[in-house]
Every structure is written in C-alpha cells, then in structure tokens.
Design an enzyme around this catalytic site. Structure first.
Site, PDB file in Angstrom:
ATOM      1  NE  ARG A   1      -4.951   0.397  12.260  1.00 52.56           N
ATOM      2  CZ  ARG A   1      -4.042   0.271  11.284  1.00 52.56           C
ATOM      3  NH1 ARG A   1      -3.499   1.349  10.754  1.00 52.56           N
ATOM      4  NH2 ARG A   1      -3.701  -0.915  10.833  1.00 52.56           N
TER       5      ARG A   1
ATOM      6  CE  LYS B   1      -0.408   0.271   5.007  1.00 52.75           C
ATOM      7  NZ  LYS B   1      -1.028  -0.269   6.203  1.00 52.75           N
TER       8      LYS B   1
HETATM    9  C1  LIG Z   1      -0.050  -0.853   6.883  1.00 48.14           C
HETATM   10  C2  LIG Z   1      -0.225  -2.117   7.625  1.00 48.14           C
HETATM   11  C3  LIG Z   1       0.829  -3.034   7.679  1.00 48.14           C
HETATM   12  C4  LIG Z   1       2.203  -2.738   7.145  1.00 48.14           C
HETATM   13  O1  LIG Z   1       2.790  -1.761   7.944  1.00 48.14           O
HETATM   14  P1  LIG Z   1       4.338  -1.338   7.836  1.00 48.14           P
HETATM   15  O2  LIG Z   1       4.604  -0.619   9.088  1.00 48.14           O
HETATM   16  O3  LIG Z   1       4.456  -0.486   6.610  1.00 48.14           O
HETATM   17  O4  LIG Z   1       5.134  -2.582   7.706  1.00 48.14           O
HETATM   18  C5  LIG Z   1       0.582  -4.239   8.316  1.00 48.14           C
HETATM   19  N1  LIG Z   1      -0.627  -4.523   8.860  1.00 48.14           N
HETATM   20  C6  LIG Z   1      -1.652  -3.651   8.840  1.00 48.14           C
HETATM   21  C7  LIG Z   1      -2.935  -4.023   9.479  1.00 48.14           C
HETATM   22  C8  LIG Z   1      -1.481  -2.413   8.224  1.00 48.14           C
HETATM   23  O5  LIG Z   1      -2.504  -1.555   8.205  1.00 48.14           O
END
Ligand SMILES: *Cc1c(COP(=O)(O)O)cnc(C)c1O
Length: 365
Positions: A137, A37
């Site tokens: 969250r 993402k």
């Molecule tokens: C964005 C996200 C990740 C990846 O996070 P990073 O810190 O970029 O590795 C993993 N799990 C969830 C639920 C996320 O929203």
C-alpha cells in the site's frame, strides 16, 4: 420516536480497552496513537481517547480530526496531537497543515506542497515518512525513503522530519513478524545515518503489530504504534491469530434490531427464480418450514448481513435487503414476538456503517 435500529456503545468498556493497550505498550516504551476512523470518529468516543493515555489521535479523515481539535478547544486538557494516517490528497494540503500536527507521507510532491503551505501558515508541520515494507500500500520504496528524508531534513523548511513508519496487513496481507519489524528498524537507522541524528518516532504499524508487544518480540527501537481495531473491537487478533485478548472487552458495540414480522415460512422460495434485490443469484437450501423473523434494518445500516452476529446462538441471519434482515429463529433460546428486539455483535466492516447511518440511533451507556 422509535428507537431502533439502535447501536448501544459502552463508554466505560472503551476506556478500559484504551487503558489495557496503552499500559502494555508503555511497558515496552511504546506510545499509542488512538485511531478513531473505525467508528467514524464519533465525537463522544473521540473525547474518551482525548482523556486517555494515547499520545495522539489518528484518523484517515480530516473531519474527524477537526472534531478532536474542537474537543481540545472546549477543554484544553483534552488537546492531543492529531495524526493524519491516510497519505494526504494534494487538494487537502491547506487543511492538513491547519488541523494535523502530524501526517504520514509517501510522495515527495506532497511533501513539497506541505512545506510551502506550512511556511504560508507560519507553522512547522511534522511528517512521518512511510517505508514500503512489502504490503504494497503506501510507502517509499528502497532508498527513496532515505532520499525523501534528506530532502525534508535539508530543503523543506516548513516541515519537521519526526520519524518513519510502516504499515502491513492491509493490502498484501503481510504479517508484522519479528524479522519484518527488524528490517524496518534497519531502514530507519539508514535514514538516521544519512541525516546524522536520531528520529523521534519509529511507528511500527497498527493492530497486527500489537501481537509483537504481547509476545514480547517487538524490537526495542520501535516506539510508536497506531491502534484502531484492537481497542474498538479486540476481535481480529483472537479470531485470526489465536491471540489471547481476554483482558479486553469485545462488546463495546451492540446492534439492536426490532422484529417486524414473525412467521412460519418455507425456506425455499416458490416461483420462477431471477435475481435478488442486489442483482445476485443466491443459492437456497430447502429445509422445510421454519420460524422466521424479519427485523427492521438492513444493508444500508450495516453493510453486509455476514458482518452482524446474533448473540442468541440459536438465531441465524439468512439474508438481508436494504431495510430488512431475515433471520431463522426456529432454534432461538427464547420465545419471540413481534416488537421484540434482537441483539447483535458487529465487526469492523459493519462498524464503519452503523456508526454513521442516520437511521441508527446511538445510545451511550
Ligand atoms: C487504519 C490504519 C491504522 C489502524 O489500523 P488498525 O488495524 O485498525 O489498528 C493504522 N495506520 C494506518 C496507516 C491505517 O490506515
């Protein structure tokens, strides 16, 4: 055709980073979902993940996972399971079932809708139930995790309970300490006791949890991580936690902007002061006259001028409007002229903009 602003992306360096992370995790029995993402799922880069040792492609956006599926349709050996990492909207349930092999979940109502839809589509959709671990969250609180797991296991025939997951360091700034991860494993084992079988997946977090892999303190039962930033930028862990990531490339992405004005100008504005282009009242420091450059490209391309970093240490970003970046180049290492191109590093906050700006040309090397 003009070629700037330009984002240069080094595909070989991305492959290297994926390999470094997946191999280190594999040593601890951990599989990695490559989270795309941050770079908005650019298909050219998603293809690299698909060809790598990541075991899933993860994203918060269904459009990006659809691209991953198209890649697998064109080249079947590149078909990797897709993981929806943002808890789904009820309104996207049909697409979740259609395009995602796995999803992270935290609402019973959504689980019920997913199950009905999966039965309708003749599928079994795999879910990972999120445990709220203090970051506040997504996630089931306390015993609701086990209750939801029992519901999926015993009542929802369209779903398969693949595992449980945790996420920290997003809202509540909570760290994945060894104790926090052990607490998560204990909750996962409560679920296992209740359903009477082992779970396939204990997903222990994101980039921040990679620290526990590197310092060899990750609990044995954690067998899955979802990694975005550490692979794409490898910037946060060294910067915030002094982690040694010298084996990773921190320069996969480079932003290039072209100089459109170069003049000696005062550093303090003259006239009656009101507001800047964004309605703010910034502070200005009078440093006398200095050489200043304006580059074409601004906040619409990269978000905030605090999130781009000139590689030339003598150059400082002093401001930006939507389409202009203003730089102090008085102490620049090289002598500049209009038409020259300056190179910048980016961070996560600017990466999410530059990878989708239609004004930014992307050049893969
Ligand atoms: C964005 C996200 C990740 C990846 O996070 P990073 O810190 O970029 O590795 C993993 N799990 C969830 C639920 C996320 O929203």
């Amino acid at each position: 055709m003009h070629s700037y602003p330009q984002l240069v992306i080094d595909k070989g360096k991305l492959s290297h980073n994926i390999e470094e992370v997946t191999s280190r995790c594999a040593e601890k029995g951990i599989s990695v979902a490559g989270v795309i993402k941050g770079m908005n799922g650019l298909p050219e880069l998603t293809r690299i993940y698909a060809a790598s040792d990541v075991t899933m492609i993860g994203s918060s956006r269904i459009e990006q996972l659809k691209d991953a599926i198209s890649i697998g349709e064109a080249e079947p050996e590149l078909r990797k399971p897709t993981l929806m990492i943002r808890i789904p909207m009820l309104s996207e349930v049909p697409e979740i079932v259609k395009y995602c092999d796995y999803s992270l979940e935290s609402e019973e109502e959504v689980l019920r809708a997913l199950s009905s839809e999966a039965l309708r589509q003749g599928k079994v959709h795999k879910v990972i139930l999120m445990a709220e671990m203090g970051d506040l969250r997504e996630g089931f609180v306390g015993d609701e995790l086990t209750e939801a797991a029992l519901t999926v296991e015993n009542e929802l025939d369209g779903l398969y309970l693949a595992g449980v997951g945790m996420n920290v360091g997003c809202y509540g700034s909570i760290l994945p300490t060894k104790e926090k991860l052990e607490e998560f494993v204990a909750r996962a084992e409560q679920v296992e006791d209740a359903i009477g079988r082992k779970l396939d997946i204990l997903s222990g977090g994101a980039t921040s949890s990679l620290m526990r892999v590197l310092d060899d303190s990750i609990p044995e039962r954690i067998n899955h991580l979802r990694i975005g930033e550490a692979i794409l930028l490898a910037r946060d862990l060294p910067l915030f936690y002094g982690c040694d990531l010298s084996f990773m490339n921190q320069d996969i992405f480079r932003l290039k902007l072209e100089i459109v004005e170069l003049k000696n100008k005062p550093t303090y504005p003259s006239g009656t002061m009101g507001r800047d282009a964004f309605g703010h009242e910034p502070e200005y420091i009078d440093r006398g006259n200095r050489m200043r450059a304006i580059c074409a490209g601004g906040k619409v391309d990269y978000g905030s001028e605090d999130e781009i970093f000139p590689l030339d240490s003598g150059i400082k970003v002093i401001g930006a409007s939507s389409d202009h970046t203003i730089l102090d180049v008085e102490d620049s290492d090289r002598s500049l002229k209009v038409g020259d191109v300056l190179t910048f590093g980016i961070d996560y906050a600017s990466m999410v903009f530059v990878t989708v700006s239609r004004n930014v040309t992307i050049k893969y090397i």
